[in-house]
Design a protein around this motif. Sequence first.
Motif, PDB file in Angstrom:
ATOM      1  N   GLN A  31       0.828  -1.203   0.000  1.00 46.15           N
ATOM      2  CA  GLN A  31       0.000   0.000   0.000  1.00 46.15           C
ATOM      3  C   GLN A  31       0.865   1.257   0.000  1.00 46.15           C
ATOM      4  OE1 GLN A  31      -3.190   0.223  -0.489  1.00 46.15           O
ATOM      5  NE2 GLN A  31      -3.186   2.442  -0.315  1.00 46.15           N
ATOM      6  N   GLN A  32       1.924   1.236   0.788  1.00 45.68           N
ATOM      7  CA  GLN A  32       2.844   2.375   0.829  1.00 45.68           C
ATOM      8  C   GLN A  32       3.522   2.552  -0.533  1.00 45.68           C
ATOM      9  OE1 GLN A  32       6.000   1.924   3.652  1.00 45.68           O
ATOM     10  NE2 GLN A  32       6.694   4.036   3.450  1.00 45.68           N
ATOM     11  N   ALA A  33       3.902   1.455  -1.165  1.00 44.74           N
ATOM     12  CA  ALA A  33       4.539   1.523  -2.484  1.00 44.74           C
ATOM     13  C   ALA A  33       3.564   2.072  -3.522  1.00 44.74           C
ATOM     14  CB  ALA A  33       5.027   0.139  -2.897  1.00 44.74           C
ATOM     15  N   ARG A  34       2.294   1.683  -3.438  1.00 44.93           N
ATOM     16  CA  ARG A  34       1.291   2.217  -4.369  1.00 44.93           C
ATOM     17  C   ARG A  34       1.111   3.718  -4.175  1.00 44.93           C
ATOM     18  NH1 ARG A  34      -1.804  -2.390  -2.580  1.00 44.93           N
ATOM     19  NH2 ARG A  34      -1.472  -4.077  -4.058  1.00 44.93           N
ATOM     20  N   GLN A  35       1.153   4.177  -2.924  1.00 48.78           N
ATOM     21  CA  GLN A  35       1.021   5.604  -2.655  1.00 48.78           C
ATOM     22  C   GLN A  35       2.219   6.383  -3.201  1.00 48.78           C
ATOM     23  OE1 GLN A  35       0.482   5.913   1.551  1.00 48.78           O
ATOM     24  NE2 GLN A  35      -1.700   5.406   1.470  1.00 48.78           N
ATOM     25  N   VAL A  36       3.403   5.807  -3.081  1.00 48.99           N
ATOM     26  CA  VAL A  36       4.603   6.478  -3.604  1.00 48.99           C
ATOM     27  C   VAL A  36       4.483   6.668  -5.105  1.00 48.99           C
ATOM     28  CG1 VAL A  36       7.083   6.181  -4.015  1.00 48.99           C
ATOM     29  CG2 VAL A  36       6.141   5.727  -1.755  1.00 48.99           C
ATOM     30  N   LEU A  37       4.015   5.626  -5.806  1.00 47.60           N
ATOM     31  CA  LEU A  37       3.911   5.700  -7.265  1.00 47.60           C
ATOM     32  C   LEU A  37       2.599   6.325  -7.729  1.00 47.60           C
ATOM     33  CD1 LEU A  37       5.415   2.290  -8.402  1.00 47.60           C
ATOM     34  CD2 LEU A  37       6.481   4.538  -8.425  1.00 47.60           C
ATOM     35  N   ALA A  67      18.268  12.261  -4.473  1.00 46.26           N
ATOM     36  CA  ALA A  67      18.691  10.862  -4.598  1.00 46.26           C
ATOM     37  C   ALA A  67      17.848   9.969  -3.700  1.00 46.26           C
ATOM     38  CB  ALA A  67      20.167  10.729  -4.252  1.00 46.26           C
ATOM     39  N   GLU A  68      17.458  10.472  -2.531  1.00 49.78           N
ATOM     40  CA  GLU A  68      16.650   9.673  -1.612  1.00 49.78           C
ATOM     41  C   GLU A  68      15.262   9.420  -2.183  1.00 49.78           C
ATOM     42  OE1 GLU A  68      16.862  12.109   1.797  1.00 49.78           O
ATOM     43  OE2 GLU A  68      18.897  11.497   2.293  1.00 49.78           O
ATOM     44  N   ARG A  69      14.676  10.444  -2.799  1.00 53.25           N
ATOM     45  CA  ARG A  69      13.331  10.292  -3.372  1.00 53.25           C
ATOM     46  C   ARG A  69      13.375   9.324  -4.564  1.00 53.25           C
ATOM     47  NH1 ARG A  69       8.175   9.701  -3.112  1.00 53.25           N
ATOM     48  NH2 ARG A  69       6.984  10.819  -4.660  1.00 53.25           N
ATOM     49  N   SER A  70      14.392   9.408  -5.395  1.00 57.29           N
ATOM     50  CA  SER A  70      14.478   8.500  -6.536  1.00 57.29           C
ATOM     51  C   SER A  70      14.722   7.068  -6.070  1.00 57.29           C
ATOM     52  CB  SER A  70      15.562   8.946  -7.517  1.00 57.29           C
ATOM     53  OG  SER A  70      16.832   8.894  -6.922  1.00 57.29           O
ATOM     54  N   THR A  71      15.460   6.887  -4.983  1.00 57.69           N
ATOM     55  CA  THR A  71      15.666   5.550  -4.422  1.00 57.69           C
ATOM     56  C   THR A  71      14.356   4.994  -3.903  1.00 57.69           C
ATOM     57  OG1 THR A  71      17.922   6.151  -3.812  1.00 57.69           O
ATOM     58  CG2 THR A  71      16.988   4.231  -2.737  1.00 57.69           C
ATOM     59  N   GLU A  72      13.546   5.843  -3.285  1.00 59.89           N
ATOM     60  CA  GLU A  72      12.241   5.408  -2.782  1.00 59.89           C
ATOM     61  C   GLU A  72      11.320   5.005  -3.935  1.00 59.89           C
ATOM     62  OE1 GLU A  72       8.933   7.084   0.344  1.00 59.89           O
ATOM     63  OE2 GLU A  72       9.933   8.514  -0.974  1.00 59.89           O
ATOM     64  N   ILE A  73      11.346   5.751  -5.016  1.00 56.47           N
ATOM     65  CA  ILE A  73      10.516   5.434  -6.184  1.00 56.47           C
ATOM     66  C   ILE A  73      10.967   4.118  -6.806  1.00 56.47           C
ATOM     67  CG2 ILE A  73       9.932   6.204  -8.522  1.00 56.47           C
ATOM     68  CD1 ILE A  73      10.057   9.089  -7.403  1.00 56.47           C
ATOM     69  N   ASN A  74      12.265   3.909  -6.908  1.00 61.32           N
ATOM     70  CA  ASN A  74      12.781   2.647  -7.456  1.00 61.32           C
ATOM     71  C   ASN A  74      12.399   1.463  -6.574  1.00 61.32           C
ATOM     72  OD1 ASN A  74      14.000   3.745  -9.731  1.00 61.32           O
ATOM     73  ND2 ASN A  74      15.905   4.156  -8.640  1.00 61.32           N
ATOM     74  N   ALA A  75      12.473   1.632  -5.260  1.00 61.26           N
ATOM     75  CA  ALA A  75      12.106   0.553  -4.333  1.00 61.26           C
ATOM     76  C   ALA A  75      10.635   0.217  -4.454  1.00 61.26           C
ATOM     77  CB  ALA A  75      12.457   0.950  -2.908  1.00 61.26           C
ATOM     78  N   ALA A  76       9.787   1.233  -4.621  1.00 66.00           N
ATOM     79  CA  ALA A  76       8.352   1.000  -4.779  1.00 66.00           C
ATOM     80  C   ALA A  76       8.078   0.214  -6.055  1.00 66.00           C
ATOM     81  CB  ALA A  76       7.605   2.327  -4.791  1.00 66.00           C
TER      82      ALA A  76
END
Length: 87
Positions: A31-37, A67-76
């Motif tokens: 759910q958190q990953a869906r919210q990020v994307l 860089a932190e935000r792009s890492t979070e998007i990649n992880a999602a």
Amino acid sequence: MMKWLLAIGLIWLAWHYLRPKPKRVTLTDRQQARQVLGVGASADEGEIRAAHRRLLADVHPDRGGSAERSTEINAARDLLIGALRQG
């Protein structure tokens, strides 16, 4: 000559181990990953990849983003696509 090589080796080791390391982002909640994307629960792989590309175009570090935000998007993206492939 050997003293120089030893000095260079020690400098490299110090730099390698003492430099700041990038923070790893691991998302465990779908759910958190869906919210990020910004995708819904029924999103397929194509929608996930399109959302990933759209978001990353704005926040990529090469374009002055975080860089932190792009890492979070990649992880999602990795979490959601991995979940789709597992079934």
